[in-house]
Design an enzyme around this catalytic site. Structure first.
Site, mmCIF file in Angstrom:
data_model
loop_
_atom_site.group_PDB
_atom_site.id
_atom_site.type_symbol
_atom_site.label_atom_id
_atom_site.label_comp_id
_atom_site.label_asym_id
_atom_site.label_seq_id
_atom_site.Cartn_x
_atom_site.Cartn_y
_atom_site.Cartn_z
ATOM 1 N N THR A 131 0.988 -1.253 -0.143
ATOM 2 C CA THR A 131 0.010 -0.095 0.123
ATOM 3 C C THR A 131 0.756 1.246 0.161
ATOM 4 O O THR A 131 2.096 1.428 0.526
ATOM 5 C CB THR A 131 -1.176 0.526 1.507
ATOM 6 O OG1 THR A 131 -1.356 1.417 1.481
ATOM 7 C CG2 THR A 131 0.308 -0.243 2.455
ATOM 8 N N ASP A 132 0.139 2.413 -0.741
ATOM 9 C CA ASP A 132 0.863 3.397 -0.736
ATOM 10 C C ASP A 132 1.506 3.862 0.907
ATOM 11 O O ASP A 132 1.752 4.859 1.344
ATOM 12 C CB ASP A 132 -0.025 4.821 -1.112
ATOM 13 C CG ASP A 132 -1.169 5.212 -1.336
ATOM 14 O OD1 ASP A 132 -1.550 4.020 -0.268
ATOM 15 O OD2 ASP A 132 -1.866 5.706 -1.690
ATOM 16 N N GLU A 133 0.565 3.489 2.243
ATOM 17 C CA GLU A 133 0.759 4.188 3.094
ATOM 18 C C GLU A 133 1.213 4.277 3.954
ATOM 19 O O GLU A 133 1.841 4.668 5.040
ATOM 20 C CB GLU A 133 -0.953 3.391 4.069
ATOM 21 C CG GLU A 133 -2.014 3.735 3.687
ATOM 22 C CD GLU A 133 -3.652 3.573 4.541
ATOM 23 O OE1 GLU A 133 -3.162 3.778 5.537
ATOM 24 O OE2 GLU A 133 -4.083 3.854 4.208
ATOM 25 N N TYR A 156 -2.678 -0.893 10.956
ATOM 26 C CA TYR A 156 -2.267 -1.242 9.556
ATOM 27 C C TYR A 156 -1.048 -1.512 8.839
ATOM 28 O O TYR A 156 -0.104 -2.163 8.430
ATOM 29 C CB TYR A 156 -3.697 -0.869 9.040
ATOM 30 C CG TYR A 156 -3.222 -0.988 7.383
ATOM 31 C CD1 TYR A 156 -3.692 -2.499 7.252
ATOM 32 C CD2 TYR A 156 -3.339 0.291 6.622
ATOM 33 C CE1 TYR A 156 -3.272 -2.559 5.469
ATOM 34 C CE2 TYR A 156 -3.418 -0.390 5.159
ATOM 35 C CZ TYR A 156 -3.568 -1.274 4.753
ATOM 36 O OH TYR A 156 -2.953 -2.144 2.809
ATOM 37 N N LYS A 160 2.391 -2.987 7.214
ATOM 38 C CA LYS A 160 2.317 -3.224 5.931
ATOM 39 C C LYS A 160 3.629 -2.950 5.313
ATOM 40 O O LYS A 160 4.253 -3.352 5.088
ATOM 41 C CB LYS A 160 1.132 -2.422 5.230
ATOM 42 C CG LYS A 160 -0.040 -3.418 4.906
ATOM 43 C CD LYS A 160 -0.269 -4.671 4.683
ATOM 44 C CE LYS A 160 0.122 -4.645 2.892
ATOM 45 N NZ LYS A 160 -0.180 -5.808 2.419
HETATM 46 P P1 NAD Z 1 -9.284 -7.716 2.283
HETATM 47 O O1 NAD Z 1 -9.836 -7.107 3.215
HETATM 48 O O2 NAD Z 1 -10.830 -7.040 1.127
HETATM 49 O O3 NAD Z 1 -9.216 -8.824 1.821
HETATM 50 C C1 NAD Z 1 -8.222 -9.759 2.570
HETATM 51 C C2 NAD Z 1 -8.231 -11.031 3.255
HETATM 52 O O4 NAD Z 1 -7.461 -11.342 2.831
HETATM 53 C C3 NAD Z 1 -9.908 -11.687 2.822
HETATM 54 O O5 NAD Z 1 -10.500 -12.249 1.430
HETATM 55 C C4 NAD Z 1 -9.256 -12.564 3.827
HETATM 56 O O6 NAD Z 1 -10.031 -13.591 4.064
HETATM 57 C C5 NAD Z 1 -7.853 -12.736 3.151
HETATM 58 N N1 NAD Z 1 -7.322 -13.187 5.100
HETATM 59 C C6 NAD Z 1 -7.201 -12.328 5.881
HETATM 60 N N2 NAD Z 1 -6.693 -12.444 7.157
HETATM 61 C C7 NAD Z 1 -6.199 -13.850 6.190
HETATM 62 C C8 NAD Z 1 -4.945 -15.367 7.354
HETATM 63 N N3 NAD Z 1 -4.708 -14.958 7.945
HETATM 64 N N4 NAD Z 1 -4.964 -16.219 5.870
HETATM 65 C C9 NAD Z 1 -5.684 -16.082 5.021
HETATM 66 N N5 NAD Z 1 -6.515 -14.884 3.723
HETATM 67 C C10 NAD Z 1 -6.765 -14.058 4.765
HETATM 68 O O7 NAD Z 1 -8.305 -6.947 1.144
HETATM 69 P P2 NAD Z 1 -8.834 -5.781 0.276
HETATM 70 O O8 NAD Z 1 -8.783 -4.313 0.178
HETATM 71 O O9 NAD Z 1 -8.693 -6.393 -0.895
HETATM 72 O O10 NAD Z 1 -6.686 -6.092 0.128
HETATM 73 C C11 NAD Z 1 -5.497 -6.980 0.002
HETATM 74 C C12 NAD Z 1 -4.295 -6.716 -0.339
HETATM 75 O O11 NAD Z 1 -3.880 -5.264 -1.025
HETATM 76 C C13 NAD Z 1 -3.788 -6.211 1.078
HETATM 77 O O12 NAD Z 1 -2.369 -7.427 1.063
HETATM 78 C C14 NAD Z 1 -4.152 -5.154 1.238
HETATM 79 O O13 NAD Z 1 -2.736 -4.238 2.150
HETATM 80 C C15 NAD Z 1 -3.153 -4.269 -0.309
HETATM 81 N N6 NAD Z 1 -3.933 -2.931 -0.815
HETATM 82 C C16 NAD Z 1 -5.560 -2.430 -0.266
HETATM 83 C C17 NAD Z 1 -5.682 -1.438 -0.773
HETATM 84 C C18 NAD Z 1 -7.510 -1.424 -1.094
HETATM 85 O O14 NAD Z 1 -7.732 0.358 -1.344
HETATM 86 N N7 NAD Z 1 -8.353 -1.456 -0.360
HETATM 87 C C19 NAD Z 1 -4.431 -0.479 -1.936
HETATM 88 C C20 NAD Z 1 -3.581 -0.848 -1.830
HETATM 89 C C21 NAD Z 1 -3.126 -2.182 -1.500
HETATM 90 O O1 DAU Z 2 -3.990 4.349 0.738
HETATM 91 C C1 DAU Z 2 -3.947 2.570 0.487
HETATM 92 C C2 DAU Z 2 -4.944 1.914 1.722
HETATM 93 O O2 DAU Z 2 -6.396 2.601 0.996
HETATM 94 C C3 DAU Z 2 -5.338 0.549 1.854
HETATM 95 O O3 DAU Z 2 -3.894 0.220 2.045
HETATM 96 C C4 DAU Z 2 -6.124 0.214 3.227
HETATM 97 O O4 DAU Z 2 -6.358 -1.364 2.423
HETATM 98 C C5 DAU Z 2 -7.628 0.784 2.361
HETATM 99 O O5 DAU Z 2 -8.374 0.498 3.749
HETATM 100 C C6 DAU Z 2 -7.337 1.790 2.236
HETATM 101 O O6 DAU Z 2 -7.171 2.921 3.250
HETATM 102 P P1 DAU Z 2 -8.191 4.168 4.093
HETATM 103 O O7 DAU Z 2 -7.523 4.331 5.378
HETATM 104 O O8 DAU Z 2 -7.527 5.481 3.206
HETATM 105 O O9 DAU Z 2 -9.498 4.120 3.867
HETATM 106 P P2 DAU Z 2 -10.431 4.270 4.039
HETATM 107 O O10 DAU Z 2 -11.750 3.735 3.006
HETATM 108 O O11 DAU Z 2 -10.847 3.085 5.232
HETATM 109 O O12 DAU Z 2 -10.233 5.425 4.708
HETATM 110 C C7 DAU Z 2 -10.852 6.523 3.237
HETATM 111 C C8 DAU Z 2 -10.460 8.248 3.420
HETATM 112 O O13 DAU Z 2 -12.152 8.195 4.317
HETATM 113 C C9 DAU Z 2 -10.298 8.127 5.659
HETATM 114 O O14 DAU Z 2 -9.445 9.422 4.812
HETATM 115 C C10 DAU Z 2 -10.991 8.273 6.262
HETATM 116 C C11 DAU Z 2 -11.857 8.178 5.769
HETATM 117 N N1 DAU Z 2 -13.116 8.247 6.356
HETATM 118 C C12 DAU Z 2 -13.570 6.432 5.953
HETATM 119 C C13 DAU Z 2 -14.040 5.977 7.067
HETATM 120 C C14 DAU Z 2 -14.342 4.576 7.392
HETATM 121 C C15 DAU Z 2 -14.599 8.621 6.820
HETATM 122 O O15 DAU Z 2 -13.996 10.030 6.552
HETATM 123 N N2 DAU Z 2 -15.203 8.154 7.380
HETATM 124 C C16 DAU Z 2 -15.420 6.902 7.358
HETATM 125 O O16 DAU Z 2 -16.230 5.900 7.797
#
Ligand code: NAD
Ligand code: DAU
Length: 350
Positions: A131-133, A156, A160
């Site tokens: 992730t970019d975080e 988190y 990562k």
């Molecule tokens: P998600 O939470 O939707 O899915 C995670 C999956 O991992 C789920 O299916 C869960 O059952 C599985 N999992 C969790 N713990 C496990 C374990 N111990 N063993 C096996 N499986 C397990 O996540 P996502 O949003 O699809 O993110 C996927 C990946 O991409 C993550 O590594 C996240 O850090 C990265 N990522 C997400 C975003 C985003 O915006 N969602 C952005 C950048 C990177």
């Molecule tokens: O940047 C990549 C990341 O983006 C991934 O690595 C993470 O897995 C993914 O969850 C996401 O993280 P964020 O914290 O940026 O996403 P989230 O959707 O939780 O929140 C987006 C923005 O909105 C953040 O500034 C917090 C705000 N927010 C979020 C929620 C859930 C609110 O204002 N209200 C809310 O209820």
């Protein structure tokens, strides 16, 4: 036939990656390993789960002996590692599960790969999806580059960051063939409604308040999930060994502007009077350690591999809203029971 392990394939991004690989590469055997936590949902894959090159294995990456046996039995040629605890707010209330899955689970997979590839790693690849975080928070200007120093602020992002370092350490120490990508915020179908966009879509549909943390001034760079999956495909096949690639949408929005735009789109989709949904916006207590701004410089992957986002945000949001409105059962299934408890605790609703 190459046997490819995709971890976390029942989750949001993982399910789009599994679908892409199963459909595009009939010559690969795709093994989806997922523990099916609250975020994992096999419904996400029901359109491809009977295909002959797809197999699902339920299992926990935290269980090292299970992981070692799996690698020994399947002799994987490649790993795409997406399994993770992924929600920042949950990491604030329960950091330990993030330490376990995101750090220890990743090391278990690295050890599994190392064990089977130690004598010959030609053509093998361990791809860590991050992730970019990990880069921390930007001020009003600037972008995250691949060379930006790590500065994570939430449990988190710290977990990562730690896993990224370990993946690189296995490359440098044991010559494990690896590649890492750091992507910005994804949105699209099948995202669990704890994240901002699906949570807001769900709440607008059911006329509930839309919680905005702080003043809604935080900025995220949004990318449609299928564009991320396409980037992952390219990096897995063409990325250079040991490299990091940043992936982003060139698409920065403050949270409040994004939600206002979403409200407008949903006014028209739901046949509500313009301005109706904006009344649901409710400012709530800010997230602890809330990063102000993320923005990605993705010129490396664009120049080296020819990737760029295919969708404009307006198109992506429309596709996303259409999917959620067409799949009320999916939302209903994932937002009952445990979700209600989580929601009450997170938003202090009693
Ligand atoms: P998600 O939470 O939707 O899915 C995670 C999956 O991992 C789920 O299916 C869960 O059952 C599985 N999992 C969790 N713990 C496990 C374990 N111990 N063993 C096996 N499986 C397990 O996540 P996502 O949003 O699809 O993110 C996927 C990946 O991409 C993550 O590594 C996240 O850090 C990265 N990522 C997400 C975003 C985003 O915006 N969602 C952005 C950048 C990177
Ligand atoms: O940047 C990549 C990341 O983006 C991934 O690595 C993470 O897995 C993914 O969850 C996401 O993280 P964020 O914290 O940026 O996403 P989230 O959707 O939780 O929140 C987006 C923005 O909105 C953040 O500034 C917090 C705000 N927010 C979020 C929620 C859930 C609110 O204002 N209200 C809310 O209820």
């Amino acid at each position: 036939m190459r046997t490819i392990l995709i971890t976390g394939g029942a989750g949001f991004i993982g399910s789009h990656v599994v679908r892409l690989f199963v459909n595009k590469y009939p010559e690969y055997r795709i093994v989806n390993l997922d523990a099916l936590t609250y975020a994992g949902n096999l419904e996400n894959l029901k359109d491809i789960d009977t295909q002959s090159n797809y197999e699902f294995v339920k299992g926990d990456i935290n269980d090292s002996s299970f992981v070692n046996t799996l690698f020994s039995n399947y002799q994987f040629d490649g790993v795409l590692h997406l399994a993770a605890e992924s929600h920042v707010d949950r990491s604030i209330s329960d950091p330990m599960s993030f330490i376990m899955t995101n750090i220890v689970g990743t090391v278990n997979l690295l050890n599994g790969a190392r064990a089977i590839w130690s004598s010959n790693s030609d053509g093998k690849r361990f791809y860590h999806i991050s992730t970019d975080e990990v880069y921390g928070s930007l001020g009003k200007s600037g972008l995250f580059h691949e060379t930006t120093s790590y500065d994570p602020h939430s449990p988190y992002s710290a977990s990562k960051a730690s896993s990224d370092h370990l993946v690189r350490a296995y490359h440098d120490t044991y010559k494990l063939p690896i590649v890492i990508t750091n992507c910005s915020n994804n949105y699209g179908p099948n995202q669990f409604p704890e994240k901002l966009i699906p949570l807001a879509i769900h709440n607008i549909s059911t006329n509930k308040p839309i919680p905005i943390y702080g003043k809604g001034e935080n900025i995220r760079d949004w990318l449609y999930v299928e564009d991320h999956a396409a980037a992952i495909d390219l990096v897995f096949h063409k990325g250079r060994d040991g490299e990091t690639y940043n992936i982003g949408g060139h698409n920065e929005w403050t949270n409040i502007d994004l939600i206002k735009q979403l409200c407008k789109t949903m006014d028209s989709k739901l046949g509500r009077k313009p301005g109706t949904n904006e009344h649901l916006i409710t400012y709530v207590k800010d997230r602890a350690g809330h990063d102000l701004r993320y923005a990605i410089d993705s010129s490396k992957i664009e120049k080296e591999l020819g990737w760029k986002p295919s969708l404009q945000f307006e198109q992506g949001i429309e596709k996303t809203v259409d999917w959620y409105l067409a799949n009320p059962d999916w939302l209903e299934n994932v937002s009952s029971g445990a979700y209600e408890k989580y929601y009450d605790k997170q938003y202090n609703r009693r």
